[in-house]
Design a protein around this motif. Structure first.
Motif, PDB file in Angstrom:
ATOM      1  N   HIS A 138       0.928  -1.190   0.391  1.00  0.00           N
ATOM      2  CA  HIS A 138       0.032  -0.002   0.273  1.00  0.00           C
ATOM      3  C   HIS A 138       0.635   1.532  -0.014  1.00  0.00           C
ATOM      4  CE1 HIS A 138      -3.490  -2.048   0.948  1.00  0.00           C
ATOM      5  NE2 HIS A 138      -2.495  -2.928   1.698  1.00  0.00           N
ATOM      6  N   GLN A 145      -9.616   6.162  -2.256  1.00  0.00           N
ATOM      7  CA  GLN A 145      -8.715   5.107  -2.583  1.00  0.00           C
ATOM      8  C   GLN A 145      -8.610   5.551  -4.176  1.00  0.00           C
ATOM      9  OE1 GLN A 145      -9.393   0.868  -1.977  1.00  0.00           O
ATOM     10  NE2 GLN A 145      -7.417   0.035  -2.328  1.00  0.00           N
ATOM     11  N   GLY A 199      -4.542  -0.153  -3.443  1.00  0.00           N
ATOM     12  CA  GLY A 199      -3.205  -0.326  -2.691  1.00  0.00           C
ATOM     13  C   GLY A 199      -2.983   1.039  -2.933  1.00  0.00           C
ATOM     14  N   ILE A 241      -6.727   0.491   5.297  1.00  0.00           N
ATOM     15  CA  ILE A 241      -5.992  -0.518   4.658  1.00  0.00           C
ATOM     16  C   ILE A 241      -6.436  -1.974   5.022  1.00  0.00           C
ATOM     17  CG2 ILE A 241      -3.617  -0.503   5.199  1.00  0.00           C
ATOM     18  CD1 ILE A 241      -3.407   2.059   4.218  1.00  0.00           C
TER      19      ILE A 241
END
Length: 429
Positions: free
Chosen positions: A231, A353, A357, A383
């Motif tokens: 991430h 997002q 990731g 996450i």
């Protein structure tokens, strides 16, 4: 060698002087955070507590940008009003947004308590003051927010306002006794220390030069390091570089200015007779508070789209201060500084997002410190899979900032707010 902090009240009164090494070599991580302001440090701390392997990259010093130079206000709400949010997302979701902002205030308060950050110098109370007679609207708004959200608010009429803020300008105010103001740089540095203690690798003087976001493992490069992580979290603000164009195009870097007066406790307290901070309710207004046990004023205000400092920062702000409090005409300015904030055109934080990731958490200009805590918390929860609360911000995404035209529009809007504020004051005389 880490870059120095600019000369501000906060850098002069920083409680500690620790530095963090620049990133070097090949580094493996679960999460790489780009940007060491309050949002990025909140992400780092929360993920370190959950056992994730965290690397945080900061181009300058921890909390070097807006996070370590701001007014230090922590209160519920956003830069745009609740009614504007309702028009965009509806009443129920708008209420959810406001409750989340209240949670942000408590996250900061709780963290200060849990980590024993005495040097954050938390002082309760922020007053929102009006320079015109709202003819009952302010008191009604106060009572409505008390009923709907349970906020600890108190309406102040003209006599009480002028007993606390000895100025002919103010007509009425709402005192939020649950809000507070504090030393943001000491708070940010404490977050960094705790995250590092729990195993997060924090690297200063580590500007990101390139990124590769393809595949399950992302690669982030600095001059001396390559970090591979599942991430990547972008928590940069007004000083964002060009490594992620979609982010840089999504907000405007807006400059704001702050001054610190000389040490003069009797003169200062002849004008401001409360330790609560004051937020001028004008859209083009000022924000200020007493520091150093009431012996100095920290006064902020004015915004521009120019990214270079005017020569007369102190004179511009001092004029506002003396116009508001004529009895401070002889009070000298000891230091003045500026900082770039990130403002989205929709006047809400940008949290979400971008792709699997790849996360972003920015545009906190004008919101106060509660939103950095909100953003860092909900991104961390996304996450770890703890929640998907970050999706609440989807209606306020990475909207194009308008480029040069966007900057011109922002400046014109600010000037129009100044004109509207002046007209309201004239009508109230």
């Amino acid at each position: 060698m880490s870059s120095a902090y600019i000369d501000t009240y906060y850098s002069r009164t920083a409680a500690t002087s620790e530095t963090y090494p620049a990133a070097a070599g090949r580094i493996e991580a679960d999460v790489c955070i780009i940007g060491g302001g309050l949002a990025g440090l909140t992400v780092a701390l929360k993920l370190a507590r959950s056992g994730r392997k965290v690397v945080l990259l900061e181009a300058q010093r921890v909390a070097w940008g807006a996070s370590g130079r701001n007014g230090g206000f922590v209160s519920a709400g956003y830069a745009t009003g609740l009614s504007s949010i309702q028009r965009r997302v509806g009443k129920d979701q708008a209420k959810e947004f406001f409750c989340l902002s209240m949670e942000g205030v408590e996250i900061v308060r709780r963290t200060i308590g849990e980590l024993g950050i005495a040097d954050a110098k938390l002082v309760p109370g922020i007053a929102k003051a009006l320079r015109y007679d709202s003819r009952g609207a302010l008191q009604a708004a106060c009572e409505s927010q008390q009923r709907e959200f349970g906020l600890n608010l108190r309406y102040l009429d003209r006599d009480e306002v002028r007993s606390l803020f000895v100025s002919p300008k103010y007509q009425e105010a709402i005192l939020d006794e649950g809000a507070f103001h504090f030393h943001p740089l000491n708070y940010g540095r404490a977050l960094a220390r705790e995250a590092a203690r729990l195993g997060a690798a924090i690297h200063e003087s580590s500007a990101v030069t390139s990124i590769d976001l393809e595949g399950a493992r992302k690669t982030i490069r600095t001059n001396d390091a390559a970090i591979a992580a599942e991430h990547v979290v972008f928590t940069t603000g007004g000083y964002t570089g060009a490594v992620l164009p979609a982010l840089k195009r999504a907000f405007l870097p807006i400059a704001t200015y702050v001054l610190l007066t000389e040490y003069a406790p009797e003169r200062v307290q002849s004008a401001i007779r409360t330790r609560a901070a004051i937020l001028d309710d004008r859209r083009a207004g000022d924000y200020y508070r007493l520091v150093d046990d009431g012996s100095r004023i920290l006064w902020g205000g004015r915004i521009t789209t120019r990214t270079t400092d005017p020569r007369d920062i102190a004179a511009l702000l001092r004029r506002e201060m003396v116009t508001t409090y004529p009895q401070l005409a002889d009070l000298k300015v000891e230091i003045a500084w500026s900082g770039l904030m990130a403002y989205a055109r929709h006047l809400m934080p940008q949290i979400g997002q971008l792709e699997p990731g790849v996360w972003y958490c920015t545009a906190f200009g004008g919101h106060g410190m509660n939103t950095t805590a909100i953003g860092g918390t909900v991104i961390s929860e996304g996450i770890t899979g703890e929640s998907e609360r970050y999706r609440l911000f989807a209606p306020f995404g990475l909207t194009w900032n308008g480029g040069v035209l966007g900057r011109a529009a922002a400046q014109l809007t600010y000037w129009s707010y100044q004109a509207a504020d002046a007209a309201k004051e004239l009508r109230s005389r």
